[in-house]
Write a protein that holds these residues in place. Structure first.
Motif, PDB file in Angstrom:
ATOM      1  N   CYS A   8       2.082  38.292  97.516  1.00  0.00           N
ATOM      2  CA  CYS A   8       3.422  38.792  97.162  1.00  0.00           C
ATOM      3  C   CYS A   8       3.338  40.308  97.096  1.00  0.00           C
ATOM      4  CB  CYS A   8       3.851  38.288  95.784  1.00  0.00           C
ATOM      5  SG  CYS A   8       4.206  36.539  95.716  1.00  0.00           S
ATOM      6  N   GLU A   9       4.168  40.998  97.874  1.00  0.00           N
ATOM      7  CA  GLU A   9       4.118  42.469  97.853  1.00  0.00           C
ATOM      8  C   GLU A   9       5.393  43.029  97.233  1.00  0.00           C
ATOM      9  OE1 GLU A   9       2.036  45.107  98.394  1.00  0.00           O
ATOM     10  OE2 GLU A   9       3.800  46.363  97.973  1.00  0.00           O
ATOM     11  N   GLU A  10       5.193  43.987  96.343  1.00  0.00           N
ATOM     12  CA  GLU A  10       6.269  44.509  95.488  1.00  0.00           C
ATOM     13  C   GLU A  10       7.112  45.615  96.109  1.00  0.00           C
ATOM     14  OE1 GLU A  10       7.057  43.588  92.403  1.00  0.00           O
ATOM     15  OE2 GLU A  10       8.152  45.285  91.593  1.00  0.00           O
ATOM     16  N   THR A  11       6.508  46.471  96.975  1.00  0.00           N
ATOM     17  CA  THR A  11       7.157  47.758  97.282  1.00  0.00           C
ATOM     18  C   THR A  11       7.594  47.904  98.739  1.00  0.00           C
ATOM     19  OG1 THR A  11       5.101  48.838  97.910  1.00  0.00           O
ATOM     20  CG2 THR A  11       5.685  48.908  95.574  1.00  0.00           C
ATOM     21  N   THR A  12       8.496  48.836  98.951  1.00  0.00           N
ATOM     22  CA  THR A  12       8.929  49.229 100.294  1.00  0.00           C
ATOM     23  C   THR A  12       7.742  49.672 101.127  1.00  0.00           C
ATOM     24  OG1 THR A  12      10.914  50.142  99.231  1.00  0.00           O
ATOM     25  CG2 THR A  12      10.567  50.716 101.541  1.00  0.00           C
ATOM     26  N   VAL A  20      -2.411  35.528 106.356  1.00  0.00           N
ATOM     27  CA  VAL A  20      -1.830  34.623 105.346  1.00  0.00           C
ATOM     28  C   VAL A  20      -0.331  34.902 105.225  1.00  0.00           C
ATOM     29  CG1 VAL A  20      -3.945  34.397 103.955  1.00  0.00           C
ATOM     30  CG2 VAL A  20      -2.341  36.286 103.501  1.00  0.00           C
ATOM     31  N   PRO A  21       0.426  33.924 104.702  1.00  0.00           N
ATOM     32  CA  PRO A  21       1.862  34.186 104.510  1.00  0.00           C
ATOM     33  C   PRO A  21       2.083  35.249 103.444  1.00  0.00           C
ATOM     34  CG  PRO A  21       1.267  32.003 103.658  1.00  0.00           C
ATOM     35  CD  PRO A  21       0.054  32.540 104.352  1.00  0.00           C
ATOM     36  N   LEU A  22       3.128  36.034 103.652  1.00  0.00           N
ATOM     37  CA  LEU A  22       3.421  37.115 102.716  1.00  0.00           C
ATOM     38  C   LEU A  22       4.885  37.063 102.292  1.00  0.00           C
ATOM     39  CD1 LEU A  22       2.009  40.599 102.588  1.00  0.00           C
ATOM     40  CD2 LEU A  22       4.488  40.346 102.442  1.00  0.00           C
ATOM     41  N   ILE A  23       5.097  37.063 101.008  1.00  0.00           N
ATOM     42  CA  ILE A  23       6.464  37.145 100.487  1.00  0.00           C
ATOM     43  C   ILE A  23       6.756  38.592 100.133  1.00  0.00           C
ATOM     44  CG2 ILE A  23       8.064  36.432  98.676  1.00  0.00           C
ATOM     45  CD1 ILE A  23       6.720  33.770  98.555  1.00  0.00           C
ATOM     46  N   ALA A  24       7.751  39.142 100.835  1.00  0.00           N
ATOM     47  CA  ALA A  24       8.130  40.529 100.605  1.00  0.00           C
ATOM     48  C   ALA A  24       9.094  40.557  99.424  1.00  0.00           C
ATOM     49  CB  ALA A  24       8.764  41.112 101.866  1.00  0.00           C
ATOM     50  N   ILE A  25       8.513  40.591  98.239  1.00  0.00           N
ATOM     51  CA  ILE A  25       9.350  40.666  97.028  1.00  0.00           C
ATOM     52  C   ILE A  25      10.334  41.827  97.177  1.00  0.00           C
ATOM     53  CG2 ILE A  25       9.323  41.077  94.532  1.00  0.00           C
ATOM     54  CD1 ILE A  25       8.180  38.353  95.318  1.00  0.00           C
ATOM     55  N   ASN A  26       9.838  42.916  97.696  1.00  0.00           N
ATOM     56  CA  ASN A  26      10.671  44.115  97.839  1.00  0.00           C
ATOM     57  C   ASN A  26      11.942  43.870  98.632  1.00  0.00           C
ATOM     58  OD1 ASN A  26      10.900  47.174  97.661  1.00  0.00           O
ATOM     59  ND2 ASN A  26      11.221  46.787  99.851  1.00  0.00           N
ATOM     60  N   ASP A  27      11.892  42.977  99.607  1.00  0.00           N
ATOM     61  CA  ASP A  27      13.052  42.747 100.460  1.00  0.00           C
ATOM     62  C   ASP A  27      13.995  41.692  99.899  1.00  0.00           C
ATOM     63  OD1 ASP A  27      11.688  44.534 101.952  1.00  0.00           O
ATOM     64  OD2 ASP A  27      11.265  43.209 103.642  1.00  0.00           O
ATOM     65  N   SER A  28      13.703  41.188  98.712  1.00  0.00           N
ATOM     66  CA  SER A  28      14.573  40.214  98.063  1.00  0.00           C
ATOM     67  C   SER A  28      15.690  40.957  97.340  1.00  0.00           C
ATOM     68  CB  SER A  28      13.754  39.387  97.070  1.00  0.00           C
ATOM     69  OG  SER A  28      12.592  38.878  97.718  1.00  0.00           O
ATOM     70  N   TYR A  29      16.872  40.344  97.321  1.00  0.00           N
ATOM     71  CA  TYR A  29      18.029  41.043  96.748  1.00  0.00           C
ATOM     72  C   TYR A  29      17.812  41.490  95.301  1.00  0.00           C
ATOM     73  CZ  TYR A  29      20.727  39.472 100.774  1.00  0.00           C
ATOM     74  OH  TYR A  29      21.192  39.270 102.042  1.00  0.00           O
ATOM     75  N   MET A  30      17.300  40.569  94.483  1.00  0.00           N
ATOM     76  CA  MET A  30      17.185  40.903  93.059  1.00  0.00           C
ATOM     77  C   MET A  30      16.076  41.936  92.822  1.00  0.00           C
ATOM     78  SD  MET A  30      19.701  39.507  91.548  1.00  0.00           S
ATOM     79  CE  MET A  30      19.287  39.846  89.847  1.00  0.00           C
ATOM     80  N   LYS A  31      15.332  42.272  93.864  1.00  0.00           N
ATOM     81  CA  LYS A  31      14.400  43.388  93.771  1.00  0.00           C
ATOM     82  C   LYS A  31      15.049  44.686  94.254  1.00  0.00           C
ATOM     83  CE  LYS A  31      10.493  45.919  93.970  1.00  0.00           C
ATOM     84  NZ  LYS A  31      10.866  47.103  94.705  1.00  0.00           N
ATOM     85  N   TYR A  32      15.298  44.798  95.552  1.00  0.00           N
ATOM     86  CA  TYR A  32      15.621  46.128  96.079  1.00  0.00           C
ATOM     87  C   TYR A  32      16.980  46.625  95.637  1.00  0.00           C
ATOM     88  CZ  TYR A  32      18.479  44.368 100.001  1.00  0.00           C
ATOM     89  OH  TYR A  32      19.444  43.801 100.789  1.00  0.00           O
ATOM     90  N   SER A  53      12.165  41.967  88.815  1.00  0.00           N
ATOM     91  CA  SER A  53      11.144  42.000  89.864  1.00  0.00           C
ATOM     92  C   SER A  53      10.006  41.029  89.538  1.00  0.00           C
ATOM     93  CB  SER A  53      10.564  43.418  89.992  1.00  0.00           C
ATOM     94  OG  SER A  53      11.589  44.335  90.308  1.00  0.00           O
ATOM     95  N   PHE A  54       9.648  40.946  88.272  1.00  0.00           N
ATOM     96  CA  PHE A  54       8.512  40.111  87.895  1.00  0.00           C
ATOM     97  C   PHE A  54       8.900  38.638  87.829  1.00  0.00           C
ATOM     98  CE2 PHE A  54       6.078  43.825  85.797  1.00  0.00           C
ATOM     99  CZ  PHE A  54       5.824  44.334  87.051  1.00  0.00           C
ATOM    100  N   ALA A  55      10.165  38.368  87.561  1.00  0.00           N
ATOM    101  CA  ALA A  55      10.622  36.983  87.690  1.00  0.00           C
ATOM    102  C   ALA A  55      10.456  36.546  89.146  1.00  0.00           C
ATOM    103  CB  ALA A  55      12.080  36.874  87.244  1.00  0.00           C
ATOM    104  N   LEU A  56      10.762  37.448  90.065  1.00  0.00           N
ATOM    105  CA  LEU A  56      10.559  37.141  91.490  1.00  0.00           C
ATOM    106  C   LEU A  56       9.077  36.994  91.814  1.00  0.00           C
ATOM    107  CD1 LEU A  56      13.129  39.630  93.071  1.00  0.00           C
ATOM    108  CD2 LEU A  56      13.363  37.143  92.987  1.00  0.00           C
ATOM    109  N   GLN A  57       8.253  37.828  91.242  1.00  0.00           N
ATOM    110  CA  GLN A  57       6.803  37.732  91.481  1.00  0.00           C
ATOM    111  C   GLN A  57       6.273  36.389  90.978  1.00  0.00           C
ATOM    112  OE1 GLN A  57       4.817  39.459  93.218  1.00  0.00           O
ATOM    113  NE2 GLN A  57       5.240  41.667  93.097  1.00  0.00           N
TER     114      GLN A  57
END
Lengths: 406, 406, 406, 406
Positions: free
Chosen positions: A139-143, A160-172, A346-350
């Motif tokens: 899980c990656e946090e930043t732009t 490996v699969p990567l979840i772009a936390i940063n690109d999620s609405y409730m993040k960015y 952001s951390f709820a998303l993480q």
């Protein structure tokens, strides 16, 4: 180091991280992370520490290191050890120490990486390919981190699969805009005690971070100037009431400069030399490459710390510029980072991202995607619940209408 | 009808539509639309009329009708005929006339349709399937129209490529937000002469239109309340400083209500009956279904026009509500629609979209896509040129950095 | 002329003038103005007309004329006659007619004058000294009028007490700021259909009117530039986030210019010639002397009406500037004047001012003072009541604390 | 204590106090304060320390003490001694020490007092009447101090002329509004690391300080609620887009409370008990009497420091409230006070005020007046010079017009 302060800071976070707490209470009985190894590389202060304690409470075995040389708060790192977390983090400009701490975390053979800037995940993939087998996903946090992982992916190296936390609405939409907006000015104001009101503030970049910084500067009474390389964003900035110009022009007018582009060389030698005496230079982008510190070091006649976190560079033309936090993320070096409630989202998303990887990694593509939209909405709904806000729901008639072309 | 006024209005538009003029000057020698038949269904006022004259100047044969019963300005329709455009448009609530005019335009066998709300394109596909053969593609202007075409596409009935102008950056970021924002309040203020300052303004929907309306209401000194069905947007509205609640609560507090959701039944019977005496009701969504006029008609004790464009509905509880423009797009029924410079951007996209279809239709998928990103950026760059703004460009080093993961 | 529209407009005002209505209901039984002759000179549109009808209802005999050549709305003037008011007002640029109407009102031998700009009161004092005997006092509405009466007073020529309504809190804090702010932009936007968003707006003067205009321009997304002659106000403008410069510089940058200084020659020949092509010129000060129309007339190559209320002046350098409403108060010439609820406050003060003069004139000094503070607060309290707002009150302890130095 | 930090802080101030420096450079050769004894009671931090050094440089003999128990910064007090200033100031809650320090300063037999809250001047007048003979006059900085001196004057006890710096334009329009606005939020944000964005912020009082606090809260994205006792100010707050209600209602909704009224008992027992769990309480008024700490102490079940400057009070209902800086001026206890450039204006007025008293005390009335308007304007003009802003000046024609009633 003040261990008691570290403890207090972590306890304080608990009071305002209501979405994470809500998820914790939902999952606490099942302890879903039992037996899972989570490695975190993150600005180690009270909020990130708190996320580590929650993962631990939910069963995970957690190892943590910093994600930036100067953003670890030692008293928090120390207090965090009391929670049974494996902590390898120091506040230091010594790069060797920085990477040694990374490697200690990787020795841990993580199943899931929570990354902030991509240092940890890329380190594992590049240096320790044998550990990829155990790794379920990242899980990656930043732009900046997402950008780097995309480059890695384009080079065919992401495995490996990567979840772009940063690109999620409730993040960015929140962290980058409202979080960076408030905390950047917190860092600048508390280090300098100067007015923002009535000043010419130059913001480099009108992405989500840049517009948060600009919006808050305006809200504090500044006259804001934007520099951009994207003509669409430049038009938006104008329509938002800001002046837009090249940095070559803006450098002559600005009183305070803040960069947030994710790119290098936003303010460089020639521009430093065209500035007014006494300007403030700050960066809110992930790396210390936006305000080109190397150029300042090259041309300076003299350099000294004039307040904590504020260095004066005397230039050959006799003028001074003041660099905050050595050009690193000013909201972390000179303040406490994003506000708690922002990081709560952001951390709820993480937390949900890590859980999603754990439950689905066998069926996930090797790809870079934001968190599934339903989880994004779930986090949004929980946030509304925690602050007592109720919203409308679509009736059947309304749903049908939306799906009709008649 | 004042023909001279119609002429003046079209001439006036020319002065401020600088991006369209820039494109016209680029293409005028080659006359790229020579021999091409373009059919337009669009709110027929001075700005849309001007776009028709430009297409004509660039070689096209143009037929035009309205896209909404009340939004045609008769003096402009009349003046437009002098430019050699085939005009079939009337300001009328008679639905038969509305559709007869549509059909006259379709008799014309268009190659390209410029649509606003999807009435014209869907009419052709549904009623005149034999004309599909001649049709190369459609450009659709609005959120509502794109939504309808997507439903049509999902039903397998879309048979030509469609450019969703609405989904292009230089459209929705500008037209929907800054255009709707300014012109909605123009319509409300000029019809009522009441203060927005200090009022409770309820905005139904926090999409791009809704946030434009909310932003300008705040800018005019109102206290803004948002209703939403999407928890992510609800969170954004809160972070933007607004109150968020259900319409069932908001209806009791609001002084002025504006809807912009694209859906039906945003304000209905029970809510009308809970309102304060003397509230203003306005709609900025495409169709007159958001403020449920049918309910007002059903429960009213009395109804009368109290100012041009303002009807009083006396309710059974003795209170009155005032409906603007019969619940149709208030910025078009009670004002002159979006500002000229905003439509300049949207129409530059329409012009480029029509040109793109003409040049590429043979190779285009049957799909619904925004205008290609390069054209979007081209329009943005021309806009900056016309207002004398220069922006930075990426150096090679900066480009390389953005593509690297090191 | 549309008499029915005039009637509707006056009726409409009644719905939103709740403070005046509250006072009417308080006084209606005693009819305090029985036998009192009130003369009004005022922009004759629906709101001022409504004030006249209230005075009439409360017993006064009322004669009314305009206060500016172009601001009388003929349909309202006509409808007002049906209420038994003596109306002598025409929309005309013929100065003779303007002054003849003034004189007809003065033939009426008023006891109280309600003035707007000081034309009526000064006319009586200068031309008809024999009428001073009957005159108990004057209420003056505007900044400009108060300024003129003060000059008259300093010349020893004021011979009756004068209540400077303009200098009362519930007037200048509201009417000048929020009223002028909203209605100026209403006038500009509805006449031109151009964006304010993203434009450089130059506001001449940062008094209460100027800051209202600037505040709303900012709220509409403009980039605002202020010109001032007072260094204290200039500093305030900067602290409010605006740019401040000389008009000689601002004239080169501005897209829209609005003056509100109360003085002459704010924009003159040389500055017109330095403007960009296509700029908009508007005035919100009382007289048409701020944008120097005489200079435009002198240097123009061509002049024509391009939209209702918009005249194009083609300059010798080939550029055009567009003057709104002939340089007269744009909110009255090109819109409906201040919003109703704002005038409700000002007219509540006028009503109370006239009543105060009637009851106290024998004991009043020949002086120029705002309305007594208690009446100002009374109007404020009634306003809060009409919108259902309750506020705190001081406890005895709190009062004592405020009066103590311990 | 970190003496080096104290030195750095004073040096830093010099860079941004450009108006004071301008005056220093004007007067440095004549040393106008030669032989004059100046006593200061003032929040002793770097900016006030710098003012003391300037007075010293201009010839004065200066003794200084604090003006509030918790607002002295020890490292600055220590560093200030190196400049030859007589410093008697400690950070302590011990009232005895506070008053002993006051008395040491008074032993000095001052000619001029620079006061902040009226403690020093009133102490001299009440306790040491024999020293009045030597005292030429007082300059008072704050709203609260001026209010206390007015009460003293009304009791017939003021015996020297007093310049109400606070009532001067360049003070209250700037310091109270922009200074308090920025620094209050600095104090709250840096102590708590919570978001202001999206929060319900309750501001007690809509005077110049309160509106600064409200304006910045709005600028930071909060939803602001105002409580007031003055109906005129309540109306202004509504027109500025805020909600207005009684504290009894606001206490249930607020997330963050800030008081700035100058009065006692703004938030008391019953209201604390109606608050949500976890609210923040802060005060920006001069004394710690607005948030009624005595009531908190009375009803608390438990109390502990949870972050530096943040105390948790657990209430009998199980909820917690968090009090910042013990209810004292949050911008001074939890941050560095007003920004430098704001104090630059206030201290330029103090410097000029002290100089005016020195030169004119023999001819001054025993009265309380703002600084003469010409000096106010002089300070404003110098400020513009120091930031390179030029403004227009009146032509002869313009001056004549302003003085004419024709």
């Amino acid at each position: 180091m003040n261990l008691e302060l570290g403890r207090k800071k972590i306890k304080w976070v608990e009071k305002y991280m209501k979405v994470v707490n809500y998820l914790r209470d939902m999952y606490i009985n099942e302890k879903p992370f039992n037996g899972v190894k989570v490695a975190m590389s993150i600005h180690l202060e009270a909020k990130t520490a708190y996320l580590a304690t929650i993962l631990k409470q939910l069963g995970a075995d957690v190892a943590i290191t910093g994600s930036n040389p100067l953003t670890t708060q030692p008293e928090v790192a120390e207090a965090l050890k009391e929670y049974g977390i494996h902590v390898y983090a120091e506040k230091t400009l010594d790069e060797d120490i920085y990477w040694k701490n990374m490697d200690k975390v990787l020795e841990f053979n993580p199943n899931i990486i929570i990354d902030d800037g991509a240092d940890l995940g890329i380190r594992l993939i590049e240096k320790f390919p044998e550990k990829i087998e155990n790794l379920w996903g990242i899980c990656e946090e930043t732009t900046t981190g997402v950008k780097r992982y995309k480059a890695l992916y384009n080079d065919g190296k992401l495995s490996v699969p990567l979840i772009a936390i940063n690109d999620s609405y409730m993040k960015y939409l929140f962290d980058n805009r409202y979080g960076t907006g408030q905390s950047t000015w917190d860092g600048i104001i508390r280090s300098t005690n100067i007015t923002v009101t009535g000043k010419n503030v130059v913001v480099g970049g009108y992405g989500w971070c840049g517009r948060g910084i600009a919006m808050r500067a305006k809200g504090l009474g500044a006259n804001v100037i934007i520099t951009e390389i994207d003509p669409i964003k430049a038009n938006e900035a104008i329509m938002d009431g800001f002046r837009v110009m090249k940095m070559n022009e803006a450098c002559k007018i600005g009183d305070i400069f803040v960069t947030a582009t994710g790119d290098i060389d936003i303010i460089t030698e020639k521009q430093f030399l065209n500035m007014k005496d006494g300007v403030i230079l700050a960066n809110s982008g992930h790396f210390d490459v936006e305000v080109k510190v190397a150029d300042l070091e090259k041309i300076k006649v003299e350099k000294k710390e004039v307040r904590p976190g504020v260095e004066e560079y005397v230039l050959p033309n006799g003028k001074s510029v003041f660099l905050l936090g050595k050009g690193r993320l000013v909201n972390l070096t000179n303040a406490d980072g994003h506000p708690i409630e922002i990081m709560d989202l952001s951390f709820a998303l993480q937390l949900e991202g890590a859980k999603y990887i754990m439950e689905n990694y066998k069926n996930m593509d090797i790809s870079i995607k934001p968190i599934p939209y339903d989880i994004d909405k779930k986090v949004a709904s929980i946030k509304l619940k925690t602050i007592g806000i109720e919203i409308d729901t679509l009736s059947e008639d309304q749903k049908n209408y939306l799906n009709s072309w008649k």
